[in-house]
Design an enzyme around this catalytic site. Structure first.
Site, PDB file in Angstrom:
ATOM      1  N   ARG A   1       0.856  -1.200   0.000  1.00 45.08           N
ATOM      2  CA  ARG A   1       0.000   0.000   0.000  1.00 45.08           C
ATOM      3  C   ARG A   1       0.884   1.239   0.000  1.00 45.08           C
ATOM      4  NH1 ARG A   1      -1.093  -2.364   4.838  1.00 45.08           N
ATOM      5  NH2 ARG A   1      -3.331  -2.536   4.417  1.00 45.08           N
TER       6      ARG A   1
ATOM      7  N   ASP B   1       5.965  -7.552   1.385  1.00 42.03           N
ATOM      8  CA  ASP B   1       5.266  -6.921   2.499  1.00 42.03           C
ATOM      9  C   ASP B   1       4.873  -8.027   3.464  1.00 42.03           C
ATOM     10  OD1 ASP B   1       3.187  -5.301   4.061  1.00 42.03           O
ATOM     11  OD2 ASP B   1       3.782  -3.844   2.531  1.00 42.03           O
TER      12      ASP B   1
ATOM     13  N   SER C   1      13.982  10.311   4.395  1.00 41.68           N
ATOM     14  CA  SER C   1      12.896  11.243   4.675  1.00 41.68           C
ATOM     15  C   SER C   1      13.452  12.634   4.964  1.00 41.68           C
ATOM     16  CB  SER C   1      12.103  10.754   5.890  1.00 41.68           C
ATOM     17  OG  SER C   1      11.182  11.708   6.340  1.00 41.68           O
TER      18      SER C   1
ATOM     19  N   TYR D   1      11.832   7.549  14.561  1.00 41.06           N
ATOM     20  CA  TYR D   1      11.713   7.767  13.124  1.00 41.06           C
ATOM     21  C   TYR D   1      12.832   8.676  12.622  1.00 41.06           C
ATOM     22  CZ  TYR D   1       9.435   8.528   8.619  1.00 41.06           C
ATOM     23  OH  TYR D   1       9.145   8.571   7.271  1.00 41.06           O
TER      24      TYR D   1
END
Length: 297
Positions: free
Chosen positions: A15, A36, A138, A151
């Site tokens: 997803r 996944d 990120s 994170y």
């Protein structure tokens, strides 16, 4: 490099960014190997792409043998591997003092160790094809956010892993890229906003443009272009590059001024919300985890 006929492996492909990137690559003629832990969502994505062009393999990036088996199955099915995207990633909730240590570890296991396992499994085949390996980091690697220590740390680690890998495999003809995105409207961000009102509030306190959320479609376009061009860096939106170049300023005393006045109020409320929630990540991550206990209290 043309994407037509290229074989691309994507972790976290069930997803979100992984699935949508896979669909976009398939439209350009690529063949996909998707991994996944969520079998149902993985099969649904593979069915949408077409079983003749997409192999879905349930595999845990935290388990090297599992990833090696996935790569072997893909190479056996399609004959080669031309590119890999280490996309699988999760986030946990809570401050350094408020989060569960097991949840913190699980984030690093998936977001850093998972990238290592993906590289170890894929690089031999990529050497054969003179291919491309894209590490998904990120904006969080450049700019710290309170309540997101696991994170932030994991994405900074993923970035530097990409830098090392690039040096090690260059002479073997393998190119390595690193992707940095702002907040993307994925299940990860959607789940956090749904679970924690303080997370949504935190985003509004970040200085512009760090507070902006970008569409999945824009991110997919950047990823597809990066894979096609074997790019060293992939940024989405483009302004993220500027944040990376000025990360020392962003994390300086001056750069922290806009956010610091809100932390004393916001962080205790976030920890209280997490405690009331009874878990340290999204419900989806708990149900798909090989170790659900790592996220409970």
């Amino acid at each position: 490099m043309t994407l037509d006929g290229q074989v691309v492996l994507i972790t976290g492909g069930a997803r979100g960014i992984g699935a949508e990137t896979a669909k976009a690559l398939a439209k350009k003629g690529a063949k996909l190997i998707l991994t996944d832990l969520d079998r149902d969502a993985l099969d649904a994505t593979a069915a949408e792409i077409g079983k003749d062009r997409c192999l879905a393999v349930v595999a845990d990036v935290c388990d090297l043998a599992s990833m090696e088996a996935a790569v072997a199955a893909g190479v056996e099915t399609f004959g080669r591997l031309d590119a890999a995207v280490a996309n699988a990633g999760i986030a946990s909730y809570g401050s350094v003092m408020g989060t569960d240590p097991a949840a913190f570890k699980r984030v690093l296991d998936i977001n850093v160790l998972g990238v290592f396992h993906t590289a170890r499994a894929c690089v031999p085949a990529l050497v054969e094809s003179k291919g491309y390996f894209l590490v998904v980091s990120s904006l969080a690697a450049f700019a710290a956010a309170p309540g997101m220590s696991a994170y932030n740390a994991s994405k900074a680690g993923a970035e530097h892993f990409a830098n090392v890998l690039r040096l090690e495999v260059h002479h073997q003809g393998v190119a390595v890229g690193c992707a940095h995105m702002s907040w993307i409207d994925t299940p990860l961000v959607q789940d956090a906003k749904k679970d924690l009102s303080t997370f949504a509030e935190l985003l509004t306190k970040l200085p512009y443009p760090l507070s902006k959320t970008t569409s999945v479609d824009a991110c997919v376009k950047a990823f597809v272009k990066g894979i096609d061009k074997r790019s060293r860096h992939v940024y989405c939106p483009g302004w993220v590059r500027g944040v990376g170049l000025n990360r020392n300023v962003v994390n300086s005393a001056a750069g922290s001024r806009a956010l610091l006045p809100h932390v004393a109020d916001l962080l205790p409320r976030m920890d209280a919300e997490v405690a009331a929630l009874g878990r340290f990540t999204s419900a989806r991550n708990v149900s798909n985890s090989a170790d659900p206990a790592a996220f409970g209290d």
